[in-house]
Design an enzyme around this catalytic site. Structure first.
Site, mmCIF file in Angstrom:
data_model
loop_
_atom_site.group_PDB
_atom_site.id
_atom_site.type_symbol
_atom_site.label_atom_id
_atom_site.label_comp_id
_atom_site.label_asym_id
_atom_site.label_seq_id
_atom_site.Cartn_x
_atom_site.Cartn_y
_atom_site.Cartn_z
ATOM 1 N N ARG A 71 50.146 56.271 198.356
ATOM 2 C CA ARG A 71 48.912 55.561 197.978
ATOM 3 C C ARG A 71 47.845 55.728 199.047
ATOM 4 N NH1 ARG A 71 50.660 49.874 197.908
ATOM 5 N NH2 ARG A 71 48.540 49.366 197.382
ATOM 6 N N ASP B 117 58.990 51.171 198.580
ATOM 7 C CA ASP B 117 57.658 50.829 199.093
ATOM 8 C C ASP B 117 57.243 51.791 200.192
ATOM 9 O OD1 ASP B 117 55.240 49.260 199.404
ATOM 10 O OD2 ASP B 117 56.089 48.748 201.345
ATOM 11 N N HIS C 117 52.448 37.694 205.749
ATOM 12 C CA HIS C 117 51.959 39.039 205.445
ATOM 13 C C HIS C 117 50.466 38.976 205.189
ATOM 14 C CE1 HIS C 117 52.747 43.234 204.445
ATOM 15 N NE2 HIS C 117 51.754 43.115 203.594
ATOM 16 N N LYS D 186 58.849 44.268 199.740
ATOM 17 C CA LYS D 186 59.403 44.382 201.097
ATOM 18 C C LYS D 186 59.622 43.018 201.736
ATOM 19 C CE LYS D 186 55.120 45.839 203.331
ATOM 20 N NZ LYS D 186 54.466 46.732 202.393
ATOM 21 N N SER E 285 54.043 46.036 196.329
ATOM 22 C CA SER E 285 54.290 46.547 197.681
ATOM 23 C C SER E 285 54.623 45.395 198.635
ATOM 24 C CB SER E 285 53.045 47.302 198.154
ATOM 25 O OG SER E 285 53.053 47.480 199.541
HETATM 26 N N1 URA Z 1 49.786 45.551 202.487
HETATM 27 C C1 URA Z 1 50.913 46.057 201.926
HETATM 28 O O1 URA Z 1 52.013 45.872 202.443
HETATM 29 N N2 URA Z 1 50.815 46.752 200.814
HETATM 30 C C2 URA Z 1 49.649 46.971 200.200
HETATM 31 O O2 URA Z 1 49.646 47.590 199.177
HETATM 32 C C3 URA Z 1 48.458 46.451 200.766
HETATM 33 C C4 URA Z 1 48.558 45.732 201.933
#
Ligand code: URA
Length: 439
Positions: free
Chosen positions: A170, A163, A84, A189, A185
């Site tokens: 957001r 999320d 990620h 996930k 967040s």
């Molecule tokens: N990537 C995400 O999945 N969430 C965030 O809040 C910022 C970057």
């Protein structure tokens, strides 16, 4: 347990700490539609200003994780991994990573996101490939990971709905750049995917949510801590996002750059060697994923495996197969039909990019969304003609604006005209990977 939402907003506004039940009330109430957007937005802003403690962030992550299903890939008999990124401009590495790492025998069940703020999203890029289905059912997703080793889908209503909803709110309420919200967040996930290992690309610089390396390091440590508290192996690379990654920013054009790297062939007149930074970051991340997934004994060996799969063409075969399996037709990848060049106004060296502004200019062209309901022009985007430290003369091309029409070109051109600093002194450009943090 029931609370008054306004009292909880007041509590966070005063900088106090929530307990887990209060967080459950807020998050579950928001997902159920009992707490309206305006109250959740006010609470998010209070978190933005006052932060959260470490244990509070772990609680928020667990509450969000439990808002939906948690997948289980233990039947594969091998560790599953994912990567990620905290978000960047021109960052297309996920597209190559999932099939490449799967080709090394390490399963990758990837649940990807859309663009957030000025940053691009993997799902929007994949959707630029005609026919590509990001909406596989969870059953199809699991079957494809089982039989092929990798699948990339969007968040479903079943996986971490908290999320999905909070992320969208957001994005439009200027509450993205908050470490506890980013941690909860990302980790909620990713933990819901049922993975055993996670590689984080924590970006810092003008195009990242964390502007300094210190902030990025702190974020990486927190993310790794949340992973460890859930029994997961998490590694993090801190990487520079003070210029767009690669040469293309957009959706179809970023897929084009990936295909060029995978096939070792030019794209829109650019040789694959001009995508060296995208290739370097992809191989580093792939190496870490392969290592965490048990496909190599060390990080270096993982990187060597990844590099071998790229040069042998196996990574390309895997990418093409993944696209085919998910209905995508790479032969019909659209190409830009309108273009305008933005010229340098001075001679010297490129000393700095405002990468956030470049990301916003790509959105102005139609390559991203200002509102969740906006539609994307898949071929809209930007080509960068110089990297940090390169020389340029007044009147030479710095950027090319790309699209299916010239709508948005004037606004993007105005934004890009102040997105570069040109100096007479050649700057020292640090390496792309700033730090490696391993579990
Ligand atoms: N990537 C995400 O999945 N969430 C965030 O809040 C910022 C970057």
């Amino acid at each position: 347990m029931s609370y008054f939402p306004a009292e909880l907003i007041k509590k966070k506004r005063a900088g106090r700490t929530h307990d887990r039940r209060e967080l459950e009330f807020l998050v579950n109430g928001f997902v159920a539609g009992d707490i309206p957007d305006y109250q959740m937005a006010a609470w998010l802003m209070a978190v933005y200003f006052n932060g959260m403690t470490g244990p509070e962030t772990v609680d928020l992550t667990s509450v969000m994780l439990r808002s939906g299903r948690v997948l289980d890939f233990s039947s594969l008999g091998r560790p599953a991994v994912d990567k990620h990124s905290t978000g960047g401009v021109g960052d297309k590495t996920s597209l190559i990573l999932a099939p490449l790492v799967a080709a090394a025998g390490v399963p990758v069940p990837m649940i990807a996101g859309r663009g957030l703020g000025h940053t691009g999203g993997t799902l929007d890029k994949l959707e630029a490939i005609p026919g590509f289905r990001i909406g596989l059912s969870l059953d199809e997703f699991k079957k494809q990971v089982d039989s092929f080793g990798a699948a990339i889908i969007g968040q479903t209503a079943e996986i971490c709905p908290a999320d999905k909803r909070i992320y969208a709110l957001r994005d439009v309420t200027a509450t993205v750049e908050s470490q506890p919200l980013i941690c909860a967040s990302i980790m909620s996930k990713k933990l819901a995917e049922g993975i055993d290992g996670l590689v984080l690309d924590v970006k810092h610089g003008s195009g990242a949510f964390m502007k300094t390396v210190e902030q990025a390091d702190e974020l990486a440590t927190k993310l790794m801590g949340i992973g460890a508290s859930h029994g997961k192996k998490v590694a993090a690379l801190l990487t520079r996002m003070d210029e767009p990654l690669g040469r293309f920013i957009g959706n179809a054009v970023e897929v084009g750059e990936c295909v060029a790297i995978l096939k070792n062939e030019p794209y829109l007149g650019r040789a694959p060697s001009e995508f060296a930074d995208t290739t370097e970051l992809t191989l580093e991340l792939a190496g870490a994923m392969i290592w965490l997934g048990g496909g190599a004994p060390t990080l270096e060996a993982g990187r060597a495996t990844a590099s071998g799969l790229l040069t042998s063409g196996e990574a390309w075969e895997a990418f093409a197969a993944l696209c085919r399996r998910q209905g995508g037709d790479l032969d019909r990848l659209p190409v830009p039909t309108a273009r305008v060049e933005v010229k340098a106004r001075a001679s010297g060296y490129v000393a700095a990019f405002d990468a956030e502004k470049i990301g916003l200019a790509a959105i102005a062209l139609g390559g991203g969304r200002l509102k969740t309901t906006d539609t994307i022009d898949p071929v809209a985007g930007i080509e960068t003609h110089r990297k940090l430290g390169d020389g340029i003369r007044e009147g030479e091309t710095l950027f090319t604006l790309l699209g299916s029409s010239s709508s948005g070109f004037a606004q993007a051109e105005a934004m890009l005209s102040s997105a570069t600093t040109i100096s007479l002194q050649k700057p020292v450009v640090p390496s792309l990977i700033t730090r490696r943090k391993v579990p």
